[in-house]
Design a protein around this motif. Structure first.
Motif, PDB file in Angstrom:
ATOM      1  N   GLN A 310      77.665  61.110  26.784  1.00 50.92           N
ATOM      2  CA  GLN A 310      76.336  59.741  26.711  1.00 50.92           C
ATOM      3  C   GLN A 310      75.047  60.773  26.875  1.00 50.92           C
ATOM      4  O   GLN A 310      75.195  62.303  27.853  1.00 50.92           O
ATOM      5  N   GLU A 311      74.550  60.431  25.829  1.00 49.90           N
ATOM      6  CA  GLU A 311      73.033  60.988  26.016  1.00 49.90           C
ATOM      7  C   GLU A 311      71.858  59.607  25.501  1.00 49.90           C
ATOM      8  O   GLU A 311      71.572  59.692  24.792  1.00 49.90           O
ATOM      9  N   LEU A 312      71.275  59.155  26.690  1.00 49.52           N
ATOM     10  CA  LEU A 312      70.674  58.026  26.426  1.00 49.52           C
ATOM     11  C   LEU A 312      69.230  58.238  27.347  1.00 49.52           C
ATOM     12  O   LEU A 312      68.442  58.995  27.936  1.00 49.52           O
ATOM     13  N   ALA A 313      67.988  58.088  25.994  1.00 47.97           N
ATOM     14  CA  ALA A 313      66.566  58.174  26.365  1.00 47.97           C
ATOM     15  C   ALA A 313      66.278  57.041  27.417  1.00 47.97           C
ATOM     16  O   ALA A 313      66.884  56.043  28.430  1.00 47.97           O
ATOM     17  N   ASP A 314      65.128  57.789  28.571  1.00 48.39           N
ATOM     18  CA  ASP A 314      65.013  56.811  29.542  1.00 48.39           C
ATOM     19  C   ASP A 314      64.363  55.845  29.212  1.00 48.39           C
ATOM     20  O   ASP A 314      63.184  55.642  28.610  1.00 48.39           O
ATOM     21  N   PRO A 315      64.388  54.758  29.894  1.00 47.58           N
ATOM     22  CA  PRO A 315      63.770  53.573  29.749  1.00 47.58           C
ATOM     23  C   PRO A 315      62.369  53.803  30.219  1.00 47.58           C
ATOM     24  O   PRO A 315      61.648  55.087  31.144  1.00 47.58           O
TER      25      PRO A 315
END
Length: 425
Positions: A310-315
């Motif tokens: 997984q590679e998720l953008a910062d909230p």
């Protein structure tokens, strides 16, 4: 349509102007020639009394005085062959006038008016007045210019009035077209105004009737879906009771969690089915929702020996999709991975910001890929499923202003790219 109306009006008015102004222009030309001819005739007849008395010095003096004033030049042909006044050739018309006949004849450069005067004893005297072409057409150009300006003014006013009328009609037609586009976008409250000509009012009425019929049918469909979903509560309640009756264990906890998740989904389906279409699409933090759903599905992935990258953008990463709708989309995408790939198949989830606002969700697996070319079509599936999951994702993305794309992964398998539009600003 506006251009065609203007061309039609311009053509009709131009034909009317040509039919009206051309005769007027010819009439102006004739009147100018008649006026000049009449003036020359009066000028020539002014010498008749003197010429009828005799041909002596009195006639010569009268001719000189007449030619000394501004006017058409006069020439007197005496029966003796002498010529008084303005020199002029003895034309065929002059010879004919010596027979005692007054006449008007065309001459080189203009028109000659001949008056025959019968003398007492010496014979016939001919008085000639010459009218040049310039005198015959004096004032005609000005009259034609005035007629042209009047015609241009009438044409301009006609086009202006036609343009106003065309604008009003086109405004009504454009309004009906906008209403149809709003209906196509899902705004079933849009209605066309009943204005304008009878034909446009009939079209608006038919469109409004169609919109109302669509609204009624859609409401009936929502209620049918809600009723069907509500009927699932009974077997779900039985499953929940059975799960609660199982001995406490990790497997029982997973079953109970699955039953609770299904109950929440059924409740959400009922709410969504009864929600009006004009409700706001909502907004949520995509980074938080995707992270939560990945954490939920990671437990099942661990049990099936699947490696999750997984590679998720910062909230925060706001998108124009409600939290429940985005949760349904993420669950549908991940459920497809577990349902259509064998255990032990790795998958990857990436979430990044979208240019112009929104987010891009990318789900890639290393399975067999899409087995059916129309996998994104509602009700089409290459496996034993309903084929509705990807269609729900696509429609949710499009309602937010985004899209969904299916492709093969770089190392085989399937790749689903979902773009969600930005939230309300």
């Amino acid at each position: 349509m506006r251009r065609r109306l203007l061309v039609l009006v311009a053509s009709m008015v131009s034909l009317a102007l040509v039919a009206f102004l051309v005769p007027l222009a010819l009439l102006a030309l004739m009147l100018a020639a008649d006026r000049a001819t009449a003036d020359a005739l009066v000028r020539a007849q002014s010498l008749v009394p003197v010429a009828s008395v005799g041909t002596g010095p009195a006639l010569e003096l009268a001719v000189e005085q007449a030619n000394g004033t501004n006017g058409h030049p006069l020439t007197v042909f005496l029966p003796t062959g002498a010529v008084l006044g303005e020199p002029a050739p003895r034309s065929e018309a002059v010879r004919l006038a010596f027979t005692g006949r007054s006449l008007t004849a065309q001459a080189r450069g203009g028109r000659e008016i001949l008056v025959a005067v019968a003398g007492r004893s010496a014979g016939t005297t001919v008085i000639r007045a010459f009218v040049s072409d310039a005198d015959l057409t004096r004032g005609v150009r000005r009259a034609w210019l005035i007629l042209a300006l009047v015609g241009a003014g009438v044409l301009a006013v006609s086009l202006l009035v036609a343009d106003r009328l065309a604008r009003s009609q086109i405004r009504l037609i454009t309004g009906i077209a906008r209403v149809s586009h709003r209906l196509a976008a899902g705004d079933l409250t849009a209605r066309a105004p009943g204005e304008g000509p009878e034909e446009l009012r009939q079209v608006a009425g038919a469109l409004n009737h169609l919109a109302e019929r669509i609204r009624v049918l859609l409401a009936q469909e929502r209620e049918a879906v809600a009723d069907l979903s509500h009927q699932l509560r009974t077997p779900l309640t039985v499953l929940r009771l059975e799960a609660e009756g199982l001995p406490e264990s990790e497997q029982a906890a997973r079953v109970g969690a699955a039953v609770e998740s299904m109950e929440r989904m059924v409740t959400r389906v009922i709410k969504e089915a009864r929600r009006a279409r004009h409700d706001a699409p909502g907004e949520c933090d995509a980074a938080r929702v995707v992270a939560e759903r990945l954490e939920h599905w990671s437990m099942l992935a661990h049990d099936q020996d699947r490696l999750v990258s997984q590679e998720l953008a910062d909230p925060p990463l706001p998108v124009g999709v409600g939290e429940e709708a985005l949760t349904t989309c993420v669950d549908a995408l991940l459920e497809n991975v577990f349902a259509h790939t064998p255990e032990g198949t790795d998958f990857e989830v990436r979430l990044s910001a979208r240019d112009g606002g929104g987010a891009v969700l990318l789900v890639t697996d290393r399975g067999p890929g899409f087995r059916h070319p129309g996998a994104a079509t509602r009700g089409v599936s290459g496996a034993s499923s309903t084929g509705l999951g990807l269609d729900i994702v696509r429609r949710t993305a499009e309602r937010s202003g985004g899209s969904m794309t299916l492709a093969d992964g770089p190392a085989g398998g399937a790749r689903v790219t979902v773009e969600f539009g930005p939230g309300p600003r």
